[in-house]
Design an enzyme around this catalytic site. Structure first.
Site, mmCIF file in Angstrom:
data_model
loop_
_atom_site.group_PDB
_atom_site.id
_atom_site.type_symbol
_atom_site.label_atom_id
_atom_site.label_comp_id
_atom_site.label_asym_id
_atom_site.label_seq_id
_atom_site.Cartn_x
_atom_site.Cartn_y
_atom_site.Cartn_z
ATOM 1 N N ARG A 1 -4.369 -1.448 0.350
ATOM 2 C CA ARG A 1 -3.114 -1.278 1.077
ATOM 3 C C ARG A 1 -2.275 -0.112 0.579
ATOM 4 O O ARG A 1 -1.790 0.708 1.350
ATOM 5 C CB ARG A 1 -2.227 -2.529 0.966
ATOM 6 C CG ARG A 1 -2.403 -3.497 2.079
ATOM 7 C CD ARG A 1 -2.143 -4.881 1.562
ATOM 8 N NE ARG A 1 -3.156 -5.194 0.574
ATOM 9 C CZ ARG A 1 -4.360 -5.673 0.874
ATOM 10 N NH1 ARG A 1 -4.671 -5.934 2.099
ATOM 11 N NH2 ARG A 1 -5.256 -5.890 -0.072
ATOM 12 N N THR A 2 -2.071 -0.055 -0.760
ATOM 13 C CA THR A 2 -1.147 0.961 -1.267
ATOM 14 C C THR A 2 -1.703 2.359 -0.986
ATOM 15 O O THR A 2 -0.996 3.220 -0.455
ATOM 16 C CB THR A 2 -0.883 0.744 -2.768
ATOM 17 O OG1 THR A 2 -0.495 -0.611 -2.955
ATOM 18 C CG2 THR A 2 0.215 1.650 -3.281
ATOM 19 N N ARG B 1 -1.551 5.420 -9.256
ATOM 20 C CA ARG B 1 -1.803 4.045 -9.739
ATOM 21 C C ARG B 1 -2.674 4.138 -10.988
ATOM 22 O O ARG B 1 -3.690 4.827 -10.993
ATOM 23 C CB ARG B 1 -2.507 3.199 -8.687
ATOM 24 C CG ARG B 1 -2.991 1.876 -9.287
ATOM 25 C CD ARG B 1 -3.413 0.877 -8.273
ATOM 26 N NE ARG B 1 -2.270 0.381 -7.521
ATOM 27 C CZ ARG B 1 -2.367 -0.571 -6.591
ATOM 28 N NH1 ARG B 1 -3.547 -1.100 -6.311
ATOM 29 N NH2 ARG B 1 -1.298 -0.998 -5.957
ATOM 30 N N HIS C 1 5.795 -2.061 -9.798
ATOM 31 C CA HIS C 1 5.217 -1.589 -8.521
ATOM 32 C C HIS C 1 6.410 -1.406 -7.577
ATOM 33 O O HIS C 1 6.607 -2.153 -6.625
ATOM 34 C CB HIS C 1 4.259 -2.649 -7.996
ATOM 35 C CG HIS C 1 3.318 -2.175 -6.933
ATOM 36 N ND1 HIS C 1 3.477 -0.988 -6.248
ATOM 37 C CD2 HIS C 1 2.188 -2.741 -6.422
ATOM 38 C CE1 HIS C 1 2.490 -0.861 -5.375
ATOM 39 N NE2 HIS C 1 1.701 -1.896 -5.466
ATOM 40 N N LYS D 1 -14.858 12.461 -17.598
ATOM 41 C CA LYS D 1 -15.269 13.309 -18.732
ATOM 42 C C LYS D 1 -14.304 13.169 -19.905
ATOM 43 O O LYS D 1 -14.455 13.828 -20.917
ATOM 44 C CB LYS D 1 -15.311 14.779 -18.300
ATOM 45 C CG LYS D 1 -16.258 15.072 -17.163
ATOM 46 C CD LYS D 1 -16.189 16.573 -16.841
ATOM 47 C CE LYS D 1 -16.978 16.894 -15.591
ATOM 48 N NZ LYS D 1 -16.710 18.260 -15.125
HETATM 49 C C1 NCD Z 1 -0.837 -5.699 -5.659
HETATM 50 C C2 NCD Z 1 -1.033 -4.802 -6.863
HETATM 51 O O1 NCD Z 1 -1.906 -3.928 -6.877
HETATM 52 O O2 NCD Z 1 -0.248 -4.971 -7.788
HETATM 53 N N1 NCD Z 1 -1.430 -5.206 -4.507
HETATM 54 C C3 NCD Z 1 -0.753 -4.295 -3.751
HETATM 55 O O3 NCD Z 1 -0.405 -3.230 -4.192
HETATM 56 N N2 NCD Z 1 -0.424 -4.663 -2.506
HETATM 57 C C4 NCD Z 1 -1.098 -7.130 -5.911
HETATM 58 C C5 NCD Z 1 -2.401 -7.571 -6.516
HETATM 59 O O4 NCD Z 1 -3.308 -6.762 -6.775
HETATM 60 O O5 NCD Z 1 -2.533 -8.769 -6.735
#
Ligand code: NCD
Length: 344
Positions: free
Chosen positions: A58-59, A107, A135, A86
């Site tokens: 999703r993100t 991320r 997040h 590497k």
């Molecule tokens: C979440 C995350 O990556 O923190 N997912 C997201 O970004 N929608 C929640 C999760 O992984 O449980």
């Protein structure tokens, strides 16, 4: 936030209620763009680097879609196939990628990684999850979803359930909700409680917080049940993981049995494992698919604002920037009935 243009988005602590109001107004306009004309050219010529060291559906895809719908381009980089393999440091990777792009979404599995990376680049860096830390963009879209569902946030009781220790989404959401007049309830096994440091910070804002281990009738005043996945990847003890994973499962029967409000909304950042029954998916109380759509609009708004292509009411536009209300004036559409001109 005094200005959006050029800013990093690293933590929810950067936001005030006014800042959120501005963001959500832009997100509403982004929703209109997508619903009525699919895309715009606000970010034409801009390039987003989507840098992901952890899995994401999703993100990453919502940031990607957001940039494409704004007329920009995207360079997706995965740690699996880049020089990270590497042994290149995060700071060197970020220094490299800023040579080619205008904004970075990161991320990474380590807490504090987004802040570190941002200190090595002059272009905006948006934290898309730093380990079990924060997040922020998820919390922003969560609150935008709550506004869409309830038309308000003040006065609501929000119950967070699941892995509150390792879940970065609930860390950011609880802290961001403390800008509003809400009641917070936490349901988790003892070993996955909401961290003390976060509870203390929220308490200092005068927010009422209560902790539980079971989801039952004592929580029936809940307006929003925010369910989270047990974060398997953060566990060293797999027995503990299995125990926690078997503890909670939301079903329509459970909501009836404990007499939860008929207006309750179930939210989840997703991915969902077994913690929400698929029987709830077509139930109007299930807001988690609507929540995903809100993610697109909020991320479009965040990209347009941090790239400085639009300004907001509370901020004077910089030279060459458009105000929110000008989005429509420059991208007219036959279907749109009226120009929202309350930005003066
Ligand atoms: C979440 C995350 O990556 O923190 N997912 C997201 O970004 N929608 C929640 C999760 O992984 O449980």
């Amino acid at each position: 936030m005094k200005t959006w243009a050029g800013r990093d988005i690293l933590s929810v602590s950067q936001f005030s209620r006014d800042g959120l109001d501005d963001l959500f107004k832009v997100a509403d306009e982004m929703k209109n763009i997508v619903e009525q004309k699919q895309s715009s050219d606000l970010c034409k010529g801009k390039l987003l680097c989507n840098l992901f060291y952890e899995p994401s559906t999703r993100t990453s895809s919502s940031f990607h879609a957001a940039m494409l719908r704004l007329g920009g381009s995207v360079m997706p980089i995965s740690a699996e196939t880049s020089s990270v393999k590497k042994g290149e440091t995060l700071q060197d990777t970020v220094r490299c990628l800023e040579c080619y792009s205008d904004v970075i979404v990161l991320r990474h599995p380590e807490i504090g990684s987004a802040k570190l990376a941002a200190s090595y680049t002059s272009i905006p860096l948006l934290n898309a999850g730093d380990g079990a830390g924060e997040h922020p963009t998820q919390a922003l879209l969560d609150i935008f979803t709550i506004f869409n569902e309830f038309k308000k946030v003040d006065g609501l009781t929000i119950t967070m359930l699941g892995d509150l220790k390792n879940g970065r989404t609930v860390h950011s959401l609880a802290r961001l909700l403390s800008l509003y007049n809400v009641k917070l309830q936490y349901v988790s096994p003892d070993f996955l409680r909401m961290p003390e440091i976060i509870q203390k910070e929220i308490k200092e804002k005068g927010i009422d917080q209560k902790e539980f281990t079971q989801l039952d009738g004592s929580l029936k005043e809940t307006d929003i049940l925010y369910v989270t996945r047990i974060q398997k990847e953060r566990f060293t003890n797999m027995e503990e993981y299995k125990k926690a994973n078997a503890m909670y499962r939301i079903t329509p029967q459970l909501l009836e049995e404990h007499k939860f409000k008929s207006t309750i909304r179930i939210m989840h950042p997703l991915p969902r494992l077994q913690e929400i029954s698929e029987e709830l998916d077509n139930d109007p109380r299930a807001a988690y698919f609507r929540q995903m759509k809100c993610g697109l609009y909020v991320r479009m708004a965040l990209l347009a604002l941090t790239l400085g292509v639009i300004g907001t009411k509370s901020l004077s536009p910089l030279p060459g920037q458009k105000r929110i209300n000008e989005i429509y004036e420059t991208t007219p559409t036959k279907k749109r009935k009226k120009v929202d001109n309350n930005e003066g």
